[in-house]
Design a protein around this motif. Structure first.
Motif, PDB file in Angstrom:
ATOM      1  N   TYR A  49      45.301  22.278 -33.203  1.00 33.74           N
ATOM      2  CA  TYR A  49      44.301  21.927 -32.209  1.00 33.74           C
ATOM      3  C   TYR A  49      42.926  22.558 -32.382  1.00 33.74           C
ATOM      4  O   TYR A  49      42.925  23.848 -32.413  1.00 33.74           O
ATOM      5  CB  TYR A  49      44.660  21.953 -30.821  1.00 33.74           C
ATOM      6  CG  TYR A  49      45.419  20.591 -30.400  1.00 33.74           C
ATOM      7  CD1 TYR A  49      46.856  20.768 -30.507  1.00 33.74           C
ATOM      8  CD2 TYR A  49      44.950  19.489 -29.847  1.00 33.74           C
ATOM      9  CE1 TYR A  49      47.755  19.470 -30.245  1.00 33.74           C
ATOM     10  CE2 TYR A  49      45.543  18.509 -29.375  1.00 33.74           C
ATOM     11  CZ  TYR A  49      46.926  18.422 -29.685  1.00 33.74           C
ATOM     12  OH  TYR A  49      47.749  17.407 -29.234  1.00 33.74           O
ATOM     13  N   GLU A  52      39.443  20.679 -29.090  1.00 30.26           N
ATOM     14  CA  GLU A  52      40.352  20.004 -28.112  1.00 30.26           C
ATOM     15  C   GLU A  52      40.837  18.700 -28.746  1.00 30.26           C
ATOM     16  O   GLU A  52      41.227  17.638 -28.012  1.00 30.26           O
ATOM     17  CB  GLU A  52      39.554  19.588 -26.937  1.00 30.26           C
ATOM     18  CG  GLU A  52      38.806  20.771 -26.170  1.00 30.26           C
ATOM     19  CD  GLU A  52      37.936  20.354 -24.838  1.00 30.26           C
ATOM     20  OE1 GLU A  52      38.484  19.550 -24.236  1.00 30.26           O
ATOM     21  OE2 GLU A  52      36.820  20.806 -24.773  1.00 30.26           O
ATOM     22  N   HIS A  67      48.071  19.577 -26.385  1.00 31.44           N
ATOM     23  CA  HIS A  67      46.715  19.639 -25.656  1.00 31.44           C
ATOM     24  C   HIS A  67      45.869  20.753 -25.775  1.00 31.44           C
ATOM     25  O   HIS A  67      46.436  21.939 -25.940  1.00 31.44           O
ATOM     26  CB  HIS A  67      46.834  19.307 -24.141  1.00 31.44           C
ATOM     27  CG  HIS A  67      45.660  18.998 -23.571  1.00 31.44           C
ATOM     28  ND1 HIS A  67      44.928  17.797 -23.452  1.00 31.44           N
ATOM     29  CD2 HIS A  67      44.715  19.679 -22.580  1.00 31.44           C
ATOM     30  CE1 HIS A  67      43.753  17.922 -22.744  1.00 31.44           C
ATOM     31  NE2 HIS A  67      43.550  19.043 -22.135  1.00 31.44           N
ATOM     32  N   GLN A  68      44.660  20.761 -26.073  1.00 35.52           N
ATOM     33  CA  GLN A  68      43.757  22.051 -26.131  1.00 35.52           C
ATOM     34  C   GLN A  68      42.678  21.944 -25.011  1.00 35.52           C
ATOM     35  O   GLN A  68      42.000  20.886 -24.984  1.00 35.52           O
ATOM     36  CB  GLN A  68      43.285  22.245 -27.470  1.00 35.52           C
ATOM     37  CG  GLN A  68      42.490  23.478 -27.344  1.00 35.52           C
ATOM     38  CD  GLN A  68      41.661  23.888 -28.670  1.00 35.52           C
ATOM     39  OE1 GLN A  68      41.268  23.118 -29.579  1.00 35.52           O
ATOM     40  NE2 GLN A  68      41.747  25.315 -29.152  1.00 35.52           N
ATOM     41  N   SER A  74      45.995  26.188 -25.033  1.00 43.64           N
ATOM     42  CA  SER A  74      46.923  24.946 -25.737  1.00 43.64           C
ATOM     43  C   SER A  74      48.332  24.989 -24.775  1.00 43.64           C
ATOM     44  O   SER A  74      48.929  25.874 -24.498  1.00 43.64           O
ATOM     45  CB  SER A  74      47.175  24.985 -27.285  1.00 43.64           C
ATOM     46  OG  SER A  74      47.694  23.794 -27.554  1.00 43.64           O
ATOM     47  N   CYS A  91      53.104  30.120 -31.553  1.00 41.67           N
ATOM     48  CA  CYS A  91      51.716  29.463 -31.255  1.00 41.67           C
ATOM     49  C   CYS A  91      51.129  30.601 -32.302  1.00 41.67           C
ATOM     50  O   CYS A  91      51.247  31.763 -32.118  1.00 41.67           O
ATOM     51  CB  CYS A  91      51.405  29.321 -29.633  1.00 41.67           C
ATOM     52  SG  CYS A  91      49.672  29.774 -29.753  1.00 41.67           S
TER      53      CYS A  91
END
Lengths: 116, 112
Positions: A49, A52, A67-68, A74, A91
């Motif tokens: 990401y 966004e 999602h960011q 995130s 991550c």
């Protein structure tokens, strides 16, 4: 200077359930990537990401989504969990805005997901 | 499929000895990075070498990159028990592929 943080550390779910994992990037980083690491294997890229938006995606089904947020943190969501989703989820953050030569990715401690 | 392949799969050495592991990859890359992982925890970033660089040093670590052979090596000098871990190489492909592709890693055991 805080590094990459992830929560929770461990998670146990049953088949069919849904899970959300969270990641905060290293200070100054604007890009978050997610990886899945099965036992005894190297990490496999899920998606990345930036600004966004999902910039790049690996070979993972649509059950995996993310999602960011505007603060660059995130989330990774996995729906309809399967036994095979049991893994360490990592991550990584980087500063993509600096360009390809600066793709130094720093990893968090991971979330160990067990699906029963 | 994995881009990088580490060799050997496992390595056992005595404390104070040097440890060398190799990584081969398949495509043209922007960068190659080495990581350390202890007991299934997060990956610790060791060093990044760019495709136009041939050698880099960081403390007891020495990394070389040969883009003509699509290979890299990581040397840990004067190993310590704390160096016991799995080591992974990761590459990102030209021109604008920012995902990292990992091999299966080399497991290093340093005996006291």
């Amino acid at each position: 200077d805080a590094g990459v943080t992830q929560s929770p550390t461990h998670l146990i779910k049953t088949r069919g359930q849904q899970v959300t994992l969270r990641c905060s990037p290293k200070s100054g980083h604007d890009t978050v990537s997610w990886y899945q690491q099965a036992l005894g294997q190297g990490p496999q890229f899920i998606f990345q990401y930036y600004e966004e938006e999902e910039r790049q995606r690996g070979n993972f089904p649509d059950r995996f989504s993310g999602h960011q947020f505007p603060n660059y943190s995130s989330e990774l969501n996995v729906n309809a969990l399967l036994l095979g989703d049991s893994a360490l989820y990592l991550c990584a953050s980087s500063q993509l805005s600096r360009g390809a030569g600066y793709n130094e990715q720093f990893f968090g401690p991971g979330t160990r997901l067990t699906v029963l | 499929s994995q881009q990088g392949e580490e060799d050997p799969q496992a390595l056992s050495i005595q404390e104070g000895e040097n440890a060398t592991m190799n990584c081969s990859y398949k495509t043209s890359i922007n960068n190659l990075q080495w990581y350390r992982q202890n007991s299934g925890r997060g990956l610790v970033h060791l060093i990044l070498i760019r495709s136009n660089e041939r050698e880099k040093h960081s403390g007891r670590l020495r990394v070389t990159l040969d883009t003509s052979k699509k290979s890299s090596s990581l040397l840990i000098t004067a190993s310590r028990a704390a160096d016991t871990a799995s080591y992974f190489c990761a590459t990102d492909e030209r021109p604008n592929d920012y995902k990292l592709s990992f091999g299966a890693g080399t497991t290093v055991t340093v005996r006291a």
